[in-house]
Design an enzyme around this catalytic site. Structure first.
Site, PDB file in Angstrom:
ATOM      1  N   LEU A 153       0.855  -1.201   0.000  1.00 54.70           N
ATOM      2  CA  LEU A 153       0.000   0.000   0.000  1.00 54.70           C
ATOM      3  C   LEU A 153       0.892   1.252   0.000  1.00 54.70           C
ATOM      4  CD1 LEU A 153      -3.122   0.603   0.152  1.00 54.70           C
ATOM      5  CD2 LEU A 153      -2.706   1.156   2.564  1.00 54.70           C
ATOM      6  N   GLY A 154       1.622   1.424  -1.113  1.00 51.36           N
ATOM      7  CA  GLY A 154       2.461   2.614  -1.271  1.00 51.36           C
ATOM      8  C   GLY A 154       1.731   3.658  -2.087  1.00 51.36           C
ATOM      9  N   ARG A 155       2.505   4.446  -2.847  1.00 50.80           N
ATOM     10  CA  ARG A 155       1.878   5.507  -3.662  1.00 50.80           C
ATOM     11  C   ARG A 155       0.814   4.933  -4.590  1.00 50.80           C
ATOM     12  NH1 ARG A 155       7.633   7.276  -3.731  1.00 50.80           N
ATOM     13  NH2 ARG A 155       7.799   5.346  -4.879  1.00 50.80           N
ATOM     14  N   ILE A 156       1.199   3.889  -5.361  1.00 48.14           N
ATOM     15  CA  ILE A 156       0.255   3.328  -6.337  1.00 48.14           C
ATOM     16  C   ILE A 156      -0.834   2.522  -5.619  1.00 48.14           C
ATOM     17  CG2 ILE A 156       0.003   1.861  -8.374  1.00 48.14           C
ATOM     18  CD1 ILE A 156       2.961   2.527  -9.023  1.00 48.14           C
ATOM     19  N   ARG A 176       5.259  -4.394   5.074  1.00 44.45           N
ATOM     20  CA  ARG A 176       6.087  -4.783   6.219  1.00 44.45           C
ATOM     21  C   ARG A 176       5.728  -3.985   7.467  1.00 44.45           C
ATOM     22  NH1 ARG A 176      11.346  -3.708   2.888  1.00 44.45           N
ATOM     23  NH2 ARG A 176       9.925  -1.994   2.433  1.00 44.45           N
ATOM     24  N   THR A 177       5.143  -2.791   7.244  1.00 44.82           N
ATOM     25  CA  THR A 177       4.783  -1.952   8.397  1.00 44.82           C
ATOM     26  C   THR A 177       3.329  -1.504   8.318  1.00 44.82           C
ATOM     27  OG1 THR A 177       6.147  -0.405   7.132  1.00 44.82           O
ATOM     28  CG2 THR A 177       6.802  -0.793   9.397  1.00 44.82           C
ATOM     29  N   ARG A 233       5.904  -6.663 -10.236  1.00 45.85           N
ATOM     30  CA  ARG A 233       6.970  -7.236 -11.048  1.00 45.85           C
ATOM     31  C   ARG A 233       6.721  -8.734 -11.115  1.00 45.85           C
ATOM     32  NH1 ARG A 233       7.710  -2.965 -12.739  1.00 45.85           N
ATOM     33  NH2 ARG A 233       9.532  -1.607 -12.605  1.00 45.85           N
ATOM     34  N   ASP A 257       0.027  -8.212 -15.604  1.00 42.63           N
ATOM     35  CA  ASP A 257       0.675  -7.219 -16.477  1.00 42.63           C
ATOM     36  C   ASP A 257       2.174  -7.490 -16.567  1.00 42.63           C
ATOM     37  OD1 ASP A 257       0.706  -4.806 -18.068  1.00 42.63           O
ATOM     38  OD2 ASP A 257       1.591  -3.762 -16.350  1.00 42.63           O
ATOM     39  N   GLU A 262      10.157 -11.473 -18.939  1.00 46.32           N
ATOM     40  CA  GLU A 262       9.567 -10.649 -20.015  1.00 46.32           C
ATOM     41  C   GLU A 262      10.562 -10.443 -21.153  1.00 46.32           C
ATOM     42  OE1 GLU A 262       8.122  -7.039 -18.270  1.00 46.32           O
ATOM     43  OE2 GLU A 262       6.958  -8.132 -16.770  1.00 46.32           O
ATOM     44  N   HIS A 280       2.843  -5.731 -20.003  1.00 52.54           N
ATOM     45  CA  HIS A 280       3.514  -4.728 -19.149  1.00 52.54           C
ATOM     46  C   HIS A 280       3.220  -3.294 -19.632  1.00 52.54           C
ATOM     47  CE1 HIS A 280       7.187  -4.070 -16.324  1.00 52.54           C
ATOM     48  NE2 HIS A 280       6.316  -3.068 -16.222  1.00 52.54           N
TER      49      HIS A 280
HETATM   50  P1  NDP Z   1       6.120   2.688  -3.056  1.00 50.53           P
HETATM   51  O1  NDP Z   1       7.535   2.603  -2.608  1.00 50.53           O
HETATM   52  O2  NDP Z   1       5.353   3.957  -2.853  1.00 50.53           O
HETATM   53  O3  NDP Z   1       5.265   1.503  -2.387  1.00 50.53           O
HETATM   54  C1  NDP Z   1       5.729   0.191  -2.284  1.00 50.53           C
HETATM   55  C2  NDP Z   1       4.898  -0.527  -1.230  1.00 50.53           C
HETATM   56  O4  NDP Z   1       5.327  -1.890  -1.178  1.00 50.53           O
HETATM   57  C3  NDP Z   1       5.054   0.052   0.160  1.00 50.53           C
HETATM   58  O5  NDP Z   1       3.784   0.248   0.727  1.00 50.53           O
HETATM   59  C4  NDP Z   1       5.839  -1.005   0.934  1.00 50.53           C
HETATM   60  O6  NDP Z   1       5.364  -1.065   2.274  1.00 50.53           O
HETATM   61  C5  NDP Z   1       5.514  -2.299   0.179  1.00 50.53           C
HETATM   62  N1  NDP Z   1       6.616  -3.241   0.250  1.00 50.53           N
HETATM   63  C6  NDP Z   1       7.911  -3.014  -0.057  1.00 50.53           C
HETATM   64  N2  NDP Z   1       8.638  -4.123   0.177  1.00 50.53           N
HETATM   65  C7  NDP Z   1       7.781  -5.061   0.632  1.00 50.53           C
HETATM   66  C8  NDP Z   1       7.943  -6.406   1.066  1.00 50.53           C
HETATM   67  N3  NDP Z   1       9.143  -7.012   1.071  1.00 50.53           N
HETATM   68  N4  NDP Z   1       6.845  -7.083   1.485  1.00 50.53           N
HETATM   69  C9  NDP Z   1       5.632  -6.478   1.489  1.00 50.53           C
HETATM   70  N5  NDP Z   1       5.424  -5.200   1.101  1.00 50.53           N
HETATM   71  C10 NDP Z   1       6.486  -4.501   0.679  1.00 50.53           C
HETATM   72  O7  NDP Z   1       6.150   2.303  -4.595  1.00 50.53           O
HETATM   73  P2  NDP Z   1       5.087   2.660  -5.755  1.00 50.53           P
HETATM   74  O8  NDP Z   1       3.716   2.473  -5.222  1.00 50.53           O
HETATM   75  O9  NDP Z   1       5.452   3.945  -6.381  1.00 50.53           O
HETATM   76  O10 NDP Z   1       5.447   1.496  -6.807  1.00 50.53           O
HETATM   77  C11 NDP Z   1       5.342   0.138  -6.428  1.00 50.53           C
HETATM   78  C12 NDP Z   1       5.866  -0.790  -7.493  1.00 50.53           C
HETATM   79  O11 NDP Z   1       4.925  -0.911  -8.541  1.00 50.53           O
HETATM   80  C13 NDP Z   1       7.140  -0.384  -8.227  1.00 50.53           C
HETATM   81  O12 NDP Z   1       8.299  -0.606  -7.447  1.00 50.53           O
HETATM   82  C14 NDP Z   1       7.089  -1.289  -9.445  1.00 50.53           C
HETATM   83  O13 NDP Z   1       7.662  -2.549  -9.151  1.00 50.53           O
HETATM   84  C15 NDP Z   1       5.576  -1.472  -9.674  1.00 50.53           C
HETATM   85  N6  NDP Z   1       5.132  -0.772 -10.879  1.00 50.53           N
HETATM   86  C16 NDP Z   1       4.713  -1.492 -11.965  1.00 50.53           C
HETATM   87  C17 NDP Z   1       4.309  -0.853 -13.120  1.00 50.53           C
HETATM   88  C18 NDP Z   1       3.860  -1.630 -14.312  1.00 50.53           C
HETATM   89  O14 NDP Z   1       4.061  -1.145 -15.425  1.00 50.53           O
HETATM   90  N7  NDP Z   1       3.237  -2.779 -14.151  1.00 50.53           N
HETATM   91  C19 NDP Z   1       4.319   0.612 -13.242  1.00 50.53           C
HETATM   92  C20 NDP Z   1       4.734   1.278 -12.025  1.00 50.53           C
HETATM   93  C21 NDP Z   1       5.126   0.595 -10.906  1.00 50.53           C
HETATM   94  P3  NDP Z   1       6.351  -1.437   3.489  1.00 50.53           P
HETATM   95  O15 NDP Z   1       7.574  -0.578   3.329  1.00 50.53           O
HETATM   96  O16 NDP Z   1       5.542  -1.149   4.709  1.00 50.53           O
HETATM   97  O17 NDP Z   1       6.637  -2.889   3.328  1.00 50.53           O
END
Ligand code: NDP
Length: 321
Positions: A153-156, A176-177, A233, A257, A262, A280
Site C-alpha cells: 500500500l504505497g503511492r500506487i 512490512r509496516t 513485477r 501485467d 519478459e 507490461h
Molecule cells: P512505493 O515505494 O510507494 O510503495 C511500495 C509498497 O510496497 C510500500 O507500501 C511497501 O510497504 C511495500 N513493500 C515493499 N517491500 C515489501 C515487502 N518485502 N513485502 C511487502 N510489502 C512490501 O512504490 P510505488 O507504489 O510507487 O510502486 C510500487 C511498485 O509498482 C514499483 O516498485 C514497481 O515494481 C511497480 N510498478 C509497476 C508498473 C507496471 O508497469 N506494471 C508501473 C509502475 C510501478 P512497506 O515498506 O511497509 O513494506
C-alpha cells in the site's frame, strides 16, 4: 549546465533524448559496434547515466568503466534494473520516476481487475468470432461482495485503494509496516491477507526482498474463488506455482501485467482462457510516459546545475555536495 557527458544505455523516448541533447553531450551506448572499446575511451568522461527499467538490467560492472559517474537516472518507479546498493557504496546517486505514474497504473489495475472478473477480453473475442449470433456469452464472475487485499500500500497501492472505495468493496492491505494514518484493515502477513480476501492486488517493488512473496501457500490461502492481479513485477509471484494453482482450480483466475522472464510469457498461461494477460503496459500511455521521460531528464539537469537530484531512491539519499 556545461556540456556534461551523459551515457544513455538504451534508446529512450524523444522527450529524454531531445532535452538531454540540448543541455549536454549525449553518448548512445546501444549504437556502438564495440561497446568495450567505446567505454574505454569515453567512460572516464561520463558523469551521468540515463537508463530504463524497460531495457533489462544495468550491470554494476558498468560502473567499473565509469570512474567519474555521479548519477544514474532511471526511467520507471521500479528500479530493480539498477544495483542501487552498489551505486550507494560507490557514492553514485540513483533516481527513479515516482509519483507521475500513480494514477495511470491505478486506472489500468482497476481495468485489469474488471476485465478479469467480467471476462471483457473473452467477450470481445466471442463477438468477433461470430459466436453471439448462435448463443449469448456465458455469465461471468463479479466484483460484487468481494474483499480486495492490496499487497504493497504505497503511492500506487493507495491510488488503487481510492478507486476501489468507489466500487463499494472491502479493502485490506499487507506491507512490512502498519500505516497508522490508514483506515483499511492491516495484515502483518501476506498469507493472512490472502485468507481474509478473495482478490489480491500485488503492487510492491521487485527485487530480492519480494521474490516469490506470492507462492503456492499464499495462492492456496486465497482459495478457489480467489483472483490474483499482479501489476508489480513478475518476480514477486512464483509463476510456476501460479500456473499450477490456475490449472488445478486452487484459485479462480488471474490478471497479469508482468512476468518473470519478459517479454517471454509461459505458453501454459497463454493457453488458459480464464486469465487476462497484458504486455507490461500499466504506465504505458503517451501522457504518462512523457511525464516519466521528462523526470529522467530533469533529474540529470537538476543534478548538474548543482540543485541536487529531484527524486533520489531511498538507498542513495541526497546529503548535499
Ligand atoms: P512505493 O515505494 O510507494 O510503495 C511500495 C509498497 O510496497 C510500500 O507500501 C511497501 O510497504 C511495500 N513493500 C515493499 N517491500 C515489501 C515487502 N518485502 N513485502 C511487502 N510489502 C512490501 O512504490 P510505488 O507504489 O510507487 O510502486 C510500487 C511498485 O509498482 C514499483 O516498485 C514497481 O515494481 C511497480 N510498478 C509497476 C508498473 C507496471 O508497469 N506494471 C508501473 C509502475 C510501478 P512497506 O515498506 O511497509 O513494506
Amino acid at each position: 549546465m556545461s556540456r556534461t557527458d551523459i551515457l544513455m544505455t538504451a534508446p529512450m523516448m524523444p522527450i529524454v533524448i531531445d532535452t538531454l541533447e540540448k543541455a549536454c553531450t549525449l553518448h548512445r551506448l546501444w549504437e556502438q559496434p564495440d561497446q568495450e572499446a567505446f567505454l574505454k575511451e569515453v567512460g572516464p568522461r561520463i558523469r551521468g547515466v540515463a537508463t530504463s527499467t524497460l531495457y533489462g538490467r544495468l550491470e554494476a560492472s558498468l560502473f567499473d568503466n565509469l570512474p567519474n559517474v555521479e548519477i544514474v537516472s532511471s526511467f520507471g518507479v521500479g528500479y530493480d534494473n539498477v544495483d542501487a546498493a552498489e551505486a550507494a557504496r560507490r557514492g553514485i546517486v540513483v533516481t527513479n520516476t515516482p509519483g507521475v505514474l500513480d494514477d495511470e497504473v491505478a486506472d489500468l489495475t482497476l481495468g485489469l481487475l474488471l476485465a478479469t472478473l467480467r471476462k471483457i477480453p473473452q467477450a470481445d473475442r466471442y463477438l468477433r468470432e461470430g459466436k453471439w449470433l448462435k448463443a449469448s456469452f456465458p455469465l461471468s464472475t463479479t466484483l460484487r461482495e468481494r474483499k480486495v487485499g492490496i499487497v504493497g500500500l504505497g503511492r500506487i497501492g493507495k491510488a488503487i485503494a481510492r478507486r476501489l472505495a468507489g466500487f463499494d468493496v472491502g479493502i485490506a492491505y499487507h506491507g512490512r509496516t502498519k500505516q497508522d494514518d490508514v483506515a483499511y484493515a492491516y495484515h502483518p502477513t501476506v498469507i493472512g491477507l490472502a485468507e481474509a480476501c478473495d482478490v489480491l492486488i500485488v503492487i510492491t517493488p521487485g527485487g530480492a526482498a519480494t521474490r516469490h512473496l506470492i507462492d503456492a501457500d499464499v495462492l492456496k490461502a486465497l482459495g478457489p474463488n480467489g483472483v490474483l492481479i499482479n501489476v508489480a513485477r513478475g518476480t514477486v509471484v512464483d509463476e510456476q506455482a501460479l500456473i499450477e494453482a490456475l490449472r488445478s482450480g486452487t484459485i479462480l483466475s488471474a490478471g497479469l501485467d508482468v512476468y518473470e522472464d519478459e517479454p517471454r510469457v509461459p505458453q501454459e498461461l497463454i493457453d488458459m482462457e480464464h486469465v487476462v494477460l497484458l504486455p507490461h503496459i500499466a504506465s504505458a500511455s503517451v501522457h504518462t510516459r512523457n511525464a516519466m521521460g521528462k523526470l529522467v531528464a530533469d533529474n540529470l539537469i537538476a543534478w548538474f546545475e548543482g540543485k541536487g537530484p529531484l527524486t533520489p531512491v531511498p538507498e542513495t539519499p541526497y546529503k548535499g555536495r
